[in-house]
Write a protein that holds these residues in place. Structure first.
Motif, PDB file in Angstrom:
ATOM      1  N   CYS A  62       0.861  -1.193   0.000  1.00  0.00           N
ATOM      2  CA  CYS A  62       0.000   0.000   0.000  1.00  0.00           C
ATOM      3  C   CYS A  62       0.893   1.238   0.000  1.00  0.00           C
ATOM      4  O   CYS A  62       0.685   2.179   0.743  1.00  0.00           O
ATOM      5  CB  CYS A  62      -0.957   0.009   1.177  1.00  0.00           C
ATOM      6  N   GLY A  63       1.920   1.179  -0.815  1.00  0.00           N
ATOM      7  CA  GLY A  63       2.890   2.260  -0.900  1.00  0.00           C
ATOM      8  C   GLY A  63       4.281   1.662  -1.015  1.00  0.00           C
ATOM      9  O   GLY A  63       4.440   0.441  -1.008  1.00  0.00           O
ATOM     10  N   TYR A  64       5.274   2.529  -1.101  1.00  0.00           N
ATOM     11  CA  TYR A  64       6.639   2.051  -1.312  1.00  0.00           C
ATOM     12  C   TYR A  64       7.089   1.097  -0.218  1.00  0.00           C
ATOM     13  O   TYR A  64       7.536  -0.012  -0.491  1.00  0.00           O
ATOM     14  CB  TYR A  64       7.603   3.232  -1.419  1.00  0.00           C
ATOM     15  N   ASP A  65       6.994   1.500   1.042  1.00  0.00           N
ATOM     16  CA  ASP A  65       7.433   0.636   2.136  1.00  0.00           C
ATOM     17  C   ASP A  65       6.302   0.442   3.143  1.00  0.00           C
ATOM     18  O   ASP A  65       6.453   0.691   4.333  1.00  0.00           O
ATOM     19  CB  ASP A  65       8.667   1.213   2.825  1.00  0.00           C
ATOM     20  N   CYS A  66       5.178   0.007   2.635  1.00  0.00           N
ATOM     21  CA  CYS A  66       4.011  -0.245   3.484  1.00  0.00           C
ATOM     22  C   CYS A  66       3.399  -1.572   3.056  1.00  0.00           C
ATOM     23  O   CYS A  66       3.109  -1.769   1.886  1.00  0.00           O
ATOM     24  CB  CYS A  66       3.000   0.892   3.339  1.00  0.00           C
ATOM     25  N   ARG A  67       3.221  -2.462   4.019  1.00  0.00           N
ATOM     26  CA  ARG A  67       2.647  -3.773   3.737  1.00  0.00           C
ATOM     27  C   ARG A  67       1.472  -4.038   4.661  1.00  0.00           C
ATOM     28  O   ARG A  67       1.487  -3.656   5.830  1.00  0.00           O
ATOM     29  CB  ARG A  67       3.679  -4.892   3.945  1.00  0.00           C
ATOM     30  N   ILE A  68       0.468  -4.717   4.131  1.00  0.00           N
ATOM     31  CA  ILE A  68      -0.682  -5.162   4.917  1.00  0.00           C
ATOM     32  C   ILE A  68      -0.655  -6.684   4.914  1.00  0.00           C
ATOM     33  O   ILE A  68      -0.617  -7.304   3.853  1.00  0.00           O
ATOM     34  CB  ILE A  68      -2.009  -4.669   4.316  1.00  0.00           C
ATOM     35  N   VAL A  69      -0.677  -7.289   6.105  1.00  0.00           N
ATOM     36  CA  VAL A  69      -0.711  -8.745   6.247  1.00  0.00           C
ATOM     37  C   VAL A  69      -2.150  -9.135   6.571  1.00  0.00           C
ATOM     38  O   VAL A  69      -2.790  -8.531   7.430  1.00  0.00           O
ATOM     39  CB  VAL A  69       0.237  -9.217   7.365  1.00  0.00           C
ATOM     40  N   PHE A  70      -2.660 -10.140   5.848  1.00  0.00           N
ATOM     41  CA  PHE A  70      -4.050 -10.529   6.023  1.00  0.00           C
ATOM     42  C   PHE A  70      -4.238 -12.015   5.778  1.00  0.00           C
ATOM     43  O   PHE A  70      -3.332 -12.711   5.323  1.00  0.00           O
ATOM     44  CB  PHE A  70      -4.958  -9.716   5.090  1.00  0.00           C
ATOM     45  N   ALA A  71      -5.440 -12.483   6.092  1.00  0.00           N
ATOM     46  CA  ALA A  71      -5.808 -13.880   5.862  1.00  0.00           C
ATOM     47  C   ALA A  71      -7.233 -13.924   5.324  1.00  0.00           C
ATOM     48  O   ALA A  71      -8.036 -13.028   5.598  1.00  0.00           O
ATOM     49  CB  ALA A  71      -5.723 -14.667   7.164  1.00  0.00           C
ATOM     50  N   PHE A  72      -7.525 -14.952   4.564  1.00  0.00           N
ATOM     51  CA  PHE A  72      -8.895 -15.212   4.128  1.00  0.00           C
ATOM     52  C   PHE A  72      -9.526 -16.160   5.137  1.00  0.00           C
ATOM     53  O   PHE A  72      -8.928 -17.172   5.507  1.00  0.00           O
ATOM     54  CB  PHE A  72      -8.927 -15.880   2.749  1.00  0.00           C
ATOM     55  N   GLU A  73     -10.727 -15.824   5.599  1.00  0.00           N
ATOM     56  CA  GLU A  73     -11.460 -16.688   6.520  1.00  0.00           C
ATOM     57  C   GLU A  73     -12.929 -16.670   6.143  1.00  0.00           C
ATOM     58  O   GLU A  73     -13.376 -15.811   5.391  1.00  0.00           O
ATOM     59  CB  GLU A  73     -11.274 -16.215   7.973  1.00  0.00           C
ATOM     60  N   ARG A  74     -13.672 -17.610   6.672  1.00  0.00           N
ATOM     61  CA  ARG A  74     -15.118 -17.679   6.460  1.00  0.00           C
ATOM     62  C   ARG A  74     -15.821 -17.039   7.656  1.00  0.00           C
ATOM     63  O   ARG A  74     -15.492 -17.328   8.798  1.00  0.00           O
ATOM     64  CB  ARG A  74     -15.600 -19.124   6.343  1.00  0.00           C
TER      65      ARG A  74
END
Length: 95
Positions: A62-74
């Motif tokens: 989400c930009g040069y040095d920006c990360r979003i960590v996520f998971a898919f769940e129900r």
């Protein structure tokens, strides 16, 4: 496929801390979150699987040095697939 975003308490804390650094960065993050809802695999997000201690999770930029960590769940109530946002920060902060 549109998926709802679910924010964890850890993500919310990290978001407030990270976005406080620069208001332009906050706008980039918000745009990335909108795009994740629409199409989490959009090329501009660079969504990828993680390995090692974060195996089973995914991350996007989400930009040069920006990360979003996520998971898919129900969602247990509806059965719909949701995106659970777990962490946000610079590359070194989240990996």
């Amino acid at each position: 496929m549109r998926r709802a975003l679910v924010l964890t308490a850890k993500f919310e804390r990290a978001y407030r801390k990270f976005a406080r650094r620069d208001h332009r960065l906050q706008e980039q993050i918000e745009e990335a979150l909108r795009q994740m809802e629409e199409d989490v695999f959009a090329a501009s997000l660079g969504t990828h699987k993680l390995s090692g201690t974060l195996a089973g999770l995914r991350a996007c930029a989400c930009g040069y040095d920006c990360r979003i960590v996520f998971a898919f769940e129900r969602d247990p109530d509806t059965g719909d697939e949701v995106i659970v946002l777990l962490d946000i920060g610079s590359h070194d902060e989240v990996y």
